[in-house]
Design a protein around this motif. Structure first.
Motif, PDB file in Angstrom:
ATOM      1  N   LEU A  62     -10.431   5.980  -4.130  1.00  0.00           N
ATOM      2  CA  LEU A  62     -10.190   7.422  -4.124  1.00  0.00           C
ATOM      3  C   LEU A  62      -8.840   7.793  -4.717  1.00  0.00           C
ATOM      4  CD1 LEU A  62     -11.616   8.506  -0.639  1.00  0.00           C
ATOM      5  CD2 LEU A  62     -12.756   8.435  -2.876  1.00  0.00           C
ATOM      6  N   ALA A  63      -7.937   6.825  -4.795  1.00  0.00           N
ATOM      7  CA  ALA A  63      -6.610   7.118  -5.356  1.00  0.00           C
ATOM      8  C   ALA A  63      -5.970   5.828  -5.839  1.00  0.00           C
ATOM      9  CB  ALA A  63      -5.717   7.795  -4.321  1.00  0.00           C
ATOM     10  N   SER A  64      -5.183   5.940  -6.882  1.00  0.00           N
ATOM     11  CA  SER A  64      -4.366   4.828  -7.345  1.00  0.00           C
ATOM     12  C   SER A  64      -3.024   5.381  -7.790  1.00  0.00           C
ATOM     13  CB  SER A  64      -5.054   4.076  -8.493  1.00  0.00           C
ATOM     14  OG  SER A  64      -5.246   4.924  -9.605  1.00  0.00           O
ATOM     15  N   MET A  65      -1.997   4.579  -7.629  1.00  0.00           N
ATOM     16  CA  MET A  65      -0.652   5.045  -7.971  1.00  0.00           C
ATOM     17  C   MET A  65       0.269   3.871  -8.220  1.00  0.00           C
ATOM     18  SD  MET A  65       0.272   6.479  -4.151  1.00  0.00           S
ATOM     19  CE  MET A  65      -1.349   7.238  -4.039  1.00  0.00           C
ATOM     20  N   LYS A  66       1.340   4.142  -8.930  1.00  0.00           N
ATOM     21  CA  LYS A  66       2.345   3.126  -9.201  1.00  0.00           C
ATOM     22  C   LYS A  66       3.184   2.868  -7.950  1.00  0.00           C
ATOM     23  CE  LYS A  66       2.845   4.575 -14.034  1.00  0.00           C
ATOM     24  NZ  LYS A  66       3.782   5.129 -15.044  1.00  0.00           N
ATOM     25  N   VAL A  67       3.748   1.673  -7.877  1.00  0.00           N
ATOM     26  CA  VAL A  67       4.657   1.352  -6.783  1.00  0.00           C
ATOM     27  C   VAL A  67       5.890   0.651  -7.333  1.00  0.00           C
ATOM     28  CG1 VAL A  67       2.815   1.150  -5.069  1.00  0.00           C
ATOM     29  CG2 VAL A  67       3.582  -0.891  -6.294  1.00  0.00           C
ATOM     30  N   ILE A  68       6.942   0.683  -6.542  1.00  0.00           N
ATOM     31  CA  ILE A  68       8.177  -0.065  -6.794  1.00  0.00           C
ATOM     32  C   ILE A  68       8.320  -1.062  -5.655  1.00  0.00           C
ATOM     33  CG2 ILE A  68      10.695   0.073  -6.923  1.00  0.00           C
ATOM     34  CD1 ILE A  68      10.297   2.938  -8.059  1.00  0.00           C
ATOM     35  N   ILE A  69       8.592  -2.330  -5.977  1.00  0.00           N
ATOM     36  CA  ILE A  69       8.655  -3.371  -4.959  1.00  0.00           C
ATOM     37  C   ILE A  69      10.038  -4.022  -4.950  1.00  0.00           C
ATOM     38  CG2 ILE A  69       6.181  -3.771  -5.161  1.00  0.00           C
ATOM     39  CD1 ILE A  69       6.863  -6.355  -6.693  1.00  0.00           C
ATOM     40  N   GLY A  70      10.193  -5.056  -4.099  1.00  0.00           N
ATOM     41  CA  GLY A  70      11.480  -5.688  -3.902  1.00  0.00           C
ATOM     42  C   GLY A  70      12.011  -6.418  -5.133  1.00  0.00           C
ATOM     43  N   LYS A  71      13.316  -6.471  -5.229  1.00  0.00           N
ATOM     44  CA  LYS A  71      13.972  -7.209  -6.297  1.00  0.00           C
ATOM     45  C   LYS A  71      13.667  -8.696  -6.154  1.00  0.00           C
ATOM     46  CE  LYS A  71      17.709  -3.824  -6.123  1.00  0.00           C
ATOM     47  NZ  LYS A  71      19.115  -3.571  -5.729  1.00  0.00           N
ATOM     48  N   PRO A  72      13.784  -9.457  -7.242  1.00  0.00           N
ATOM     49  CA  PRO A  72      13.476 -10.892  -7.154  1.00  0.00           C
ATOM     50  C   PRO A  72      14.242 -11.636  -6.072  1.00  0.00           C
ATOM     51  CG  PRO A  72      13.598 -10.226  -9.447  1.00  0.00           C
ATOM     52  CD  PRO A  72      14.035  -9.045  -8.631  1.00  0.00           C
ATOM     53  N   TYR A  73      15.455 -11.202  -5.744  1.00  0.00           N
ATOM     54  CA  TYR A  73      16.206 -11.865  -4.683  1.00  0.00           C
ATOM     55  C   TYR A  73      15.991 -11.207  -3.320  1.00  0.00           C
ATOM     56  CZ  TYR A  73      19.660  -8.105  -5.439  1.00  0.00           C
ATOM     57  OH  TYR A  73      20.283  -6.898  -5.565  1.00  0.00           O
ATOM     58  N   ARG A  74      15.154 -10.166  -3.269  1.00  0.00           N
ATOM     59  CA  ARG A  74      14.730  -9.559  -2.006  1.00  0.00           C
ATOM     60  C   ARG A  74      13.234  -9.252  -2.111  1.00  0.00           C
ATOM     61  NH1 ARG A  74      19.821  -5.492  -0.708  1.00  0.00           N
ATOM     62  NH2 ARG A  74      21.207  -7.097   0.130  1.00  0.00           N
ATOM     63  N   ARG A  75      12.481 -10.302  -2.274  1.00  0.00           N
ATOM     64  CA  ARG A  75      11.063 -10.165  -2.573  1.00  0.00           C
ATOM     65  C   ARG A  75      10.294  -9.524  -1.421  1.00  0.00           C
ATOM     66  NH1 ARG A  75       9.431 -16.067  -4.859  1.00  0.00           N
ATOM     67  NH2 ARG A  75       9.693 -16.588  -2.661  1.00  0.00           N
ATOM     68  N   THR A  76       9.390  -8.639  -1.781  1.00  0.00           N
ATOM     69  CA  THR A  76       8.460  -8.090  -0.795  1.00  0.00           C
ATOM     70  C   THR A  76       7.481  -9.192  -0.401  1.00  0.00           C
ATOM     71  OG1 THR A  76       8.623  -5.913  -1.844  1.00  0.00           O
ATOM     72  CG2 THR A  76       6.777  -6.280  -0.333  1.00  0.00           C
ATOM     73  N   PRO A  77       7.345  -9.483   0.878  1.00  0.00           N
ATOM     74  CA  PRO A  77       6.469 -10.597   1.279  1.00  0.00           C
ATOM     75  C   PRO A  77       4.992 -10.246   1.154  1.00  0.00           C
ATOM     76  CG  PRO A  77       7.361  -9.511   3.211  1.00  0.00           C
ATOM     77  CD  PRO A  77       8.039  -8.880   2.036  1.00  0.00           C
ATOM     78  N   ILE A  78       4.173 -11.271   0.964  1.00  0.00           N
ATOM     79  CA  ILE A  78       2.725 -11.114   1.057  1.00  0.00           C
ATOM     80  C   ILE A  78       2.381 -10.980   2.535  1.00  0.00           C
ATOM     81  CG2 ILE A  78       0.515 -12.269   0.719  1.00  0.00           C
ATOM     82  CD1 ILE A  78       1.741 -13.615  -1.728  1.00  0.00           C
ATOM     83  N   MET A  79       1.717  -9.904   2.897  1.00  0.00           N
ATOM     84  CA  MET A  79       1.470  -9.647   4.311  1.00  0.00           C
ATOM     85  C   MET A  79       0.389  -8.584   4.459  1.00  0.00           C
ATOM     86  SD  MET A  79       4.930  -7.436   5.082  1.00  0.00           S
ATOM     87  CE  MET A  79       4.528  -7.189   6.796  1.00  0.00           C
ATOM     88  N   SER A  80      -0.021  -8.363   5.678  1.00  0.00           N
ATOM     89  CA  SER A  80      -0.982  -7.305   5.970  1.00  0.00           C
ATOM     90  C   SER A  80      -0.629  -6.670   7.306  1.00  0.00           C
ATOM     91  CB  SER A  80      -2.411  -7.853   6.011  1.00  0.00           C
ATOM     92  OG  SER A  80      -2.552  -8.793   7.058  1.00  0.00           O
ATOM     93  N   GLY A  81      -1.150  -5.486   7.533  1.00  0.00           N
ATOM     94  CA  GLY A  81      -0.912  -4.766   8.782  1.00  0.00           C
ATOM     95  C   GLY A  81      -1.801  -3.544   8.827  1.00  0.00           C
ATOM     96  N   LYS A  82      -1.496  -2.632   9.747  1.00  0.00           N
ATOM     97  CA  LYS A  82      -2.258  -1.392   9.861  1.00  0.00           C
ATOM     98  C   LYS A  82      -1.297  -0.216   9.962  1.00  0.00           C
ATOM     99  CE  LYS A  82      -6.631  -2.995  11.826  1.00  0.00           C
ATOM    100  NZ  LYS A  82      -7.644  -2.777  12.889  1.00  0.00           N
ATOM    101  N   ILE A  83      -1.407   0.698   9.005  1.00  0.00           N
ATOM    102  CA  ILE A  83      -0.578   1.901   9.034  1.00  0.00           C
ATOM    103  C   ILE A  83      -1.022   2.757  10.211  1.00  0.00           C
ATOM    104  CG2 ILE A  83      -0.010   4.040   7.832  1.00  0.00           C
ATOM    105  CD1 ILE A  83      -0.177   2.538   5.216  1.00  0.00           C
TER     106      ILE A  83
END
Length: 618
Positions: free
Chosen positions: A394-415
């Protein structure tokens, strides 16, 4: 992980392995889909001989890791083959072979799968009962090893991810790992089935994206065997209408990759010693049915003078469109020209791409079998977010993620919470690593960045006067304050924040720096994920809650009142890192591995460099 946790994990692994062996014995003893044509007395003779003497076949005795359990399994099965129908693999045997093959295709080292031995025995076993019984033994041993690794999470990559240089390693907590604690109940359910193939199927992801990658991996591995991947030499930028000797190789490469729907061409063999001559017997142009034949004949004469006049060397419209497709699949500028970057990616060996596909297939193991009726997918490698409801994007959008030295981890959860007009409580590591050094150099830093100071992290704390604070005396050893930005146009979290419980203080949020979404590589945050269309995402998440339509959200934003809205039904969010995937239209896409999680070289230079660091072989 603590010693107690390690002990508990080991205990569960041993228990599930015992249950797996018991399940295997039960399932095979009750199996009705195995109708071997291999003479039973012959097979039984060998099995009884080996198990009675407690002596494995010499050719595999050093490879078997489950010899005591194999004896119990085959005894319960009446000393009959398990994976064979006659002189070939049955359906379960073929599936096991496929699972092993795709598991090792990323070049990582997994012991106990015996793939080379299995293939060798398959080639040798034609109408040789003894070799067939050896093959069946080694397959059963491989099955137990694969089951152990699959259920223990060993096959899931990125489990120990050094996400930040100044933090301890992030331990991925995904639903598959949690399910291991209840694995006995899962295995117990499968013992009621005769077909062990169903159990095997459930040892690998069954998502459509995974199954599409399986088919693509098979095609890429076949290409790597059947076609030499000759490098396209450096050369000029090629575009529509040009003729060049490289066009033939480019045309062939695009056909093999599936971007150009043509039959593989043969490079013409012509003699340049012949001279051009006009043949008066050429068909008349008055006959429309013979115009093509006339043109082909003229072309043949021209080729005698200049081989590049052959159509296989012409950069025509079909090649231009195929190049555009290739560029789109690799996230390049779609201009239809063979420029330096396009040539570089065309030269990545197909075997390296196959390894990349195989590794990214394993990343599907982070996900639960059922993703939910509605959920959010973030593919960090593609810098995008998708909101899915009942299988429809239903929707798609661009994102900005963590810098290479502060990497966003692979993970899951519930908003579970949407925050309108959020405060930004600056994380401790950012406060002491980023802000404090700047504050020591510039006493106006807090004011210019709209930051207030609180004495501690208590919920009832209020901002304090900082006049008497000597920031030069503060360091990571004694820093006790909290920096905070109040809601407003300068807040780093923007107008909306999306919270889901996790151990890493990761969440999704808006940003006032909208210009950053125009960057191609958006590794710019300190770990959290900035979303391009926060109001649209908030509207979708709150669409089932009375009163929170888009206009109401925008009105609340405008009054700058900090508001927390709990979702009645929390929505799963999956933060993934796929540098390779297959889209619904069947196209395979590749992205740069800017987090160095793949450890698979994807450029000619990187491949040469990697030879000195580690060897990767299929």
């Amino acid at each position: 992980m603590t010693t107690t946790q390690n002990t508990q994990a080991l205990r569960w692994t041993l228990v599930l392995l015992a249950a797996c062996v018991a399940m295997l014995i039960f399932a095979f003893s009750a199996s009705s889909d195995v109708t071997p044509e291999l003479p039973q007395p012959v097979a039984k003779k060998y099995y009884k001989l080996w198990f009675k003497n407690n002596t494995p076949p010499p050719s595999i005795q050093d490879e078997l890791k489950w010899w005591p359990d194999l004896k119990k399994i085959y005894q319960k099965n009446g000393y009959n083959p398990i994976w064979l129908d006659g002189f070939k693999l049955n359906r379960s045997g073929e599936l096991l072979r496929t699972l092993i093959w795709e598991t090792i295709s990323d070049g990582q080292q997994f012991s106990g799968y015996h793939y080379e031995i299995i293939e060798s025995k398959l080639n040798q076993a034609n109408h040789h009962p003894r070799e067939l019984t050896v093959l069946d033994l080694i397959l059963t041993d491989a099955f137990l090893n694969f089951t152990k690794d699959s259920l223990s999470g060993k096959l899931t990559p990125d489990r120990d991810d050094a996400a930040h240089s100044n933090l301890s390693k992030v331990k991925i907590k995904n639903q598959l790992q949690i399910q291991r604690l209840d694995v006995l109940a899962v295995l117990e359910g499968y013992t009621n089935h005769d077909n062990i193939g169903e159990f095997l199927q459930n040892l690998s992801p069954q998502h459509q994206g995974y199954l599409q990658m399986r088919a693509t991996l098979a095609r890429y591995l076949r290409l790597s065997i059947e076609h030499p991947w000759l490098p396209i030499p450096q050369g000029p930028t090629l575009s529509l209408g040009q003729r060049h000797e490289q066009v033939f190789l480019i045309r062939k490469r695009l056909i093999l990759l599936g971007d150009l729907d043509q039959i593989l061409p043969q490079e013409p063999k012509v003699s340049t010693q012949q001279s051009f001559s006009y043949n008066s017997s050429y068909p008349s142009t008055k006959d429309k049915n013979t115009i093509d034949a006339k043109l082909q004949a003229i072309e043949a004469e021209l080729v005698k003078i200049d081989p590049l006049q052959h159509s296989v060397y012409l950069y025509d419209y079909e090649i231009q469109q195929a190049v555009k497709t290739f560029q789109s699949r690799h996230n390049l500028a779609v201009n239809g020209n063979i420029d330096k970057k396009t040539r570089q990616l065309l030269n990545i060996p197909i075997k390296q791409r196959a390894k990349q596909l195989a590794l990214n297939m394993k990343r599907w193991r982070h996900l639960p079998p059922n993703l939910g009726d509605r959920y959010i997918f973030v593919n960090m490698a593609n810098f995008d977010l998708a909101y899915i409801e009942r299988g429809i994007k239903l929707a798609s959008m661009k994102v900005i993620i963590g810098k290479p030295y502060r990497r966003t981890p692979i993970m899951s959860g519930k908003i579970d919470t949407v925050v309108i007009n959020p405060y930004w409580n600056v994380p401790y590591r950012i406060a002491v690593k980023d802000i404090l050094p700047k504050l020591k150099k510039n006493s106006n830093y807090l004011r210019s960045h709209h930051l207030e100071v609180l004495p501690n992290w208590n919920n009832d704390s209020s901002p304090i006067d900082t006049t008497d604070i000597d920031w030069n005396l503060q360091s990571s050893r004694n820093f006790k304050y909290r920096f905070r930005q109040p809601p407003g146009p300068n807040n780093s979290l923007g107008n909306v924040k999306f919270l889901f419980p996790n151990d890493y203080a990761i969440y999704l949020h808006d940003t006032p720096k909208r210009n950053l979404f125009s960057e191609s590589q958006r590794t710019l945050s300190s770990g959290c994920i900035r979303v391009e269309k926060p109001i649209q995402l908030a509207t979708l998440l709150l669409n089932s809650q009375n009163g929170w339509h888009q206009q109401a959200i925008e009105t609340r934003i405008s009054n700058r009142k900090n508001t927390h809205i709990r979702l009645k039904d929390p929505v799963p969010v999956y933060l993934m890192y796929w540098t390779a995937w297959v889209s619904k239209d069947g196209n395979v896409h590749f992205r740069d591995d800017f987090y160095d999680r793949d450890e698979i070289p994807t450029s000619t230079a990187a491949i040469e460099t990697s030879k000195h660091r580690h060897a990767i072989n299929i």
